[in-house]
Design a protein around this motif. Sequence first.
Motif, PDB file in Angstrom:
ATOM      1  N   ASN A   1      42.313 -22.204  64.403  1.00 44.78           N
ATOM      2  CA  ASN A   1      40.416 -21.869  64.656  1.00 44.78           C
ATOM      3  C   ASN A   1      39.993 -22.672  65.997  1.00 44.78           C
ATOM      4  O   ASN A   1      39.699 -22.107  66.674  1.00 44.78           O
ATOM      5  N   ALA A   2      40.570 -24.357  65.577  1.00 40.94           N
ATOM      6  CA  ALA A   2      39.820 -25.058  66.944  1.00 40.94           C
ATOM      7  C   ALA A   2      40.775 -24.222  68.571  1.00 40.94           C
ATOM      8  O   ALA A   2      39.830 -24.005  69.363  1.00 40.94           O
ATOM      9  N   LEU A   3      42.277 -24.514  68.540  1.00 40.71           N
ATOM     10  CA  LEU A   3      42.297 -23.470  69.419  1.00 40.71           C
ATOM     11  C   LEU A   3      41.613 -22.379  69.830  1.00 40.71           C
ATOM     12  O   LEU A   3      41.607 -21.635  71.086  1.00 40.71           O
ATOM     13  N   VAL A   4      41.739 -20.911  68.928  1.00 44.77           N
ATOM     14  CA  VAL A   4      41.159 -19.713  69.054  1.00 44.77           C
ATOM     15  C   VAL A   4      40.185 -20.135  69.844  1.00 44.77           C
ATOM     16  O   VAL A   4      39.097 -19.387  70.341  1.00 44.77           O
ATOM     17  N   ALA A   5      38.682 -20.682  68.665  1.00 47.52           N
ATOM     18  CA  ALA A   5      37.763 -21.144  69.481  1.00 47.52           C
ATOM     19  C   ALA A   5      37.543 -21.774  71.130  1.00 47.52           C
ATOM     20  O   ALA A   5      36.457 -21.190  71.397  1.00 47.52           O
ATOM     21  N   THR A   6      38.138 -22.667  71.048  1.00 47.87           N
ATOM     22  CA  THR A   6      38.273 -23.337  72.531  1.00 47.87           C
ATOM     23  C   THR A   6      38.062 -22.244  73.586  1.00 47.87           C
ATOM     24  O   THR A   6      38.299 -21.805  74.525  1.00 47.87           O
ATOM     25  N   LYS A   7      40.027 -21.436  73.355  1.00 43.82           N
ATOM     26  CA  LYS A   7      39.771 -19.919  73.893  1.00 43.82           C
ATOM     27  C   LYS A   7      39.085 -18.676  73.965  1.00 43.82           C
ATOM     28  O   LYS A   7      38.533 -18.056  75.257  1.00 43.82           O
ATOM     29  N   ALA A   8      38.325 -18.817  73.466  1.00 38.72           N
ATOM     30  CA  ALA A   8      37.284 -17.602  72.798  1.00 38.72           C
ATOM     31  C   ALA A   8      36.140 -18.512  73.586  1.00 38.72           C
ATOM     32  O   ALA A   8      35.430 -17.723  74.612  1.00 38.72           O
ATOM     33  N   ALA A   9      35.466 -19.103  74.002  1.00 37.95           N
ATOM     34  CA  ALA A   9      35.022 -20.061  74.309  1.00 37.95           C
ATOM     35  C   ALA A   9      35.179 -20.184  75.800  1.00 37.95           C
ATOM     36  O   ALA A   9      34.060 -19.147  76.814  1.00 37.95           O
ATOM     37  N   ASP A  10      36.204 -20.304  76.965  1.00 38.83           N
ATOM     38  CA  ASP A  10      37.066 -20.299  77.858  1.00 38.83           C
ATOM     39  C   ASP A  10      36.629 -19.126  78.163  1.00 38.83           C
ATOM     40  O   ASP A  10      36.413 -18.229  79.389  1.00 38.83           O
ATOM     41  N   ALA A  11      37.076 -17.984  77.452  1.00 39.15           N
ATOM     42  CA  ALA A  11      36.603 -16.690  77.560  1.00 39.15           C
ATOM     43  C   ALA A  11      35.516 -16.142  77.966  1.00 39.15           C
ATOM     44  O   ALA A  11      35.159 -14.738  78.505  1.00 39.15           O
ATOM     45  N   ALA A  12      35.214 -16.470  77.442  1.00 35.38           N
ATOM     46  CA  ALA A  12      33.458 -16.125  76.639  1.00 35.38           C
ATOM     47  C   ALA A  12      32.723 -16.053  78.353  1.00 35.38           C
ATOM     48  O   ALA A  12      32.019 -15.609  79.167  1.00 35.38           O
ATOM     49  N   SER A  13      33.059 -17.966  79.364  1.00 39.81           N
ATOM     50  CA  SER A  13      32.298 -17.932  80.491  1.00 39.81           C
ATOM     51  C   SER A  13      33.033 -17.050  81.501  1.00 39.81           C
ATOM     52  O   SER A  13      32.472 -17.116  83.028  1.00 39.81           O
ATOM     53  N   LYS A  14      34.101 -16.127  81.569  1.00 41.83           N
ATOM     54  CA  LYS A  14      34.504 -15.516  81.980  1.00 41.83           C
ATOM     55  C   LYS A  14      33.860 -14.164  81.837  1.00 41.83           C
ATOM     56  O   LYS A  14      34.454 -12.952  83.125  1.00 41.83           O
ATOM     57  N   GLY A  15      32.865 -13.865  80.971  1.00 46.06           N
ATOM     58  CA  GLY A  15      32.435 -12.423  80.912  1.00 46.06           C
ATOM     59  C   GLY A  15      34.166 -11.511  79.369  1.00 46.06           C
ATOM     60  O   GLY A  15      33.536 -10.465  80.297  1.00 46.06           O
ATOM     61  N   ILE A  16      34.563 -12.240  79.479  1.00 48.44           N
ATOM     62  CA  ILE A  16      35.428 -10.855  78.293  1.00 48.44           C
ATOM     63  C   ILE A  16      35.116 -11.702  77.079  1.00 48.44           C
ATOM     64  O   ILE A  16      35.199 -12.837  76.638  1.00 48.44           O
ATOM     65  N   ARG A  17      35.325 -10.905  75.745  1.00 52.66           N
ATOM     66  CA  ARG A  17      35.326 -10.835  74.984  1.00 52.66           C
ATOM     67  C   ARG A  17      36.068 -11.262  74.115  1.00 52.66           C
ATOM     68  O   ARG A  17      37.056 -10.343  74.110  1.00 52.66           O
TER      69      ARG A  17
END
Length: 419
Positions: free
Chosen positions: A279-295
């Motif tokens: 959960n923490a891993l995916v959350a971190t990656k999702a946050a990184d993706a969100a900063s790049k405009g990727i959902r």
Amino acid sequence: AFAFVLLLEERFKTLTTLCITAIALVASFITSGVVGSMVPDPQGAASLSNMLCVFWLFVASIFSSSNNIAQKIFAGLLLITDYVVLNDVGTVMLGSLPINPTGFSGLLFGNLLYILFTLIITALFIKPLRYLYRRMISPYSIGLCLLQGLTWYVADGGLNNFLGVDDFNIRFVSVFVLYALIVFIARSVYGAARFKARDNEYASEAVINQVRAESYNSMVVNVESYKATKKNVVYAMTKLGSLAEQGRNKEIISYVSKFNDNPGTSPLLETYSENPYINALVATKAADAASKGIRVESNISIGDSRVKVIELCMLIDDVLTWTINDAGNSEEEDRFVRINVIPAKGQLAIETVHSTGEKAHNEKFHNRTFGSFFENAFELKDKSVEDLRNVREITQKHSGRISISKAGNTTITRIGINY
């Protein structure tokens, strides 16, 4: 010229390499024509022409190739020796065939034989020279040059002169043995270097896993800390709203109400898996993706999977890193990464769909190096620098499978892990 470009690692892009090589060929034609006209013996003129061509290609390689000087000398000696060997073998073969050795058919056969022989010999040395091109001058590279120089000497009749005999069989067998010895040494060192590289990689795997485990632990702490902070902020704003309500401050009440009704969406607050590390891993990656405009969309369930959590984290980490980076290169307006992890029938199925990056697929000819066209054919890429390295290793360890396919503007990756 083709053999020189194949054997050596170029510094520049394809177009620049071809231009430098073309200049070397033009210079060799001119000098061969001038010097060759001064030599009355046709065979001597032909041998001199061959050496001049190799010389100019060697000079060009000094500028266009990143190999050390010993490797470049070896490539030149190899091509000159090929010509000397085929000069004798071709003469014997042409004399035994029912064709005119001095006619067009003899000329065509001799040249085709030389090209075929050179390509075969070149193919045997592509992996060793290209894999070890970063190495500086060493006893290995000097030894190859000395052995190849000895082969040239024997092929040119030096051994026969030393023994005082004129026997083609002695020269042919001696050259064959020396060629086999050089190929054996070169490819043995290449194999040993590959084995040592893999051995070092395996030796550091435990350390890498420990570092990754600590990183995943840090992710869990950061996500939980963020959630706790967010909870405290909500509590504070609620308390502030209560105080403002007592003071009848409509502006503060409105602000607090909006904050509580819509506290903001953050990938770190979402729940992606019942396992805290994943959960923490995916959350971190999702946050990184969100900063790049990727959902990022996910559906992760590991169920009763007996795959180690550290391996699952490494799998998901590797595949999300790759898909997010590739989606970041996409020119689509809606860039996305979708990951599904589902256990089924003794296998953990991982599937990702993401927007396809355009840069790698539309790479222009002049922006590539010459050697990149042959990397797949000769397996010149070191596996440790490929995409999805951890995914490939863990999949292989569990006798699983991985497939990557493209459909329109999306890339689909399917991974199966047996347990």
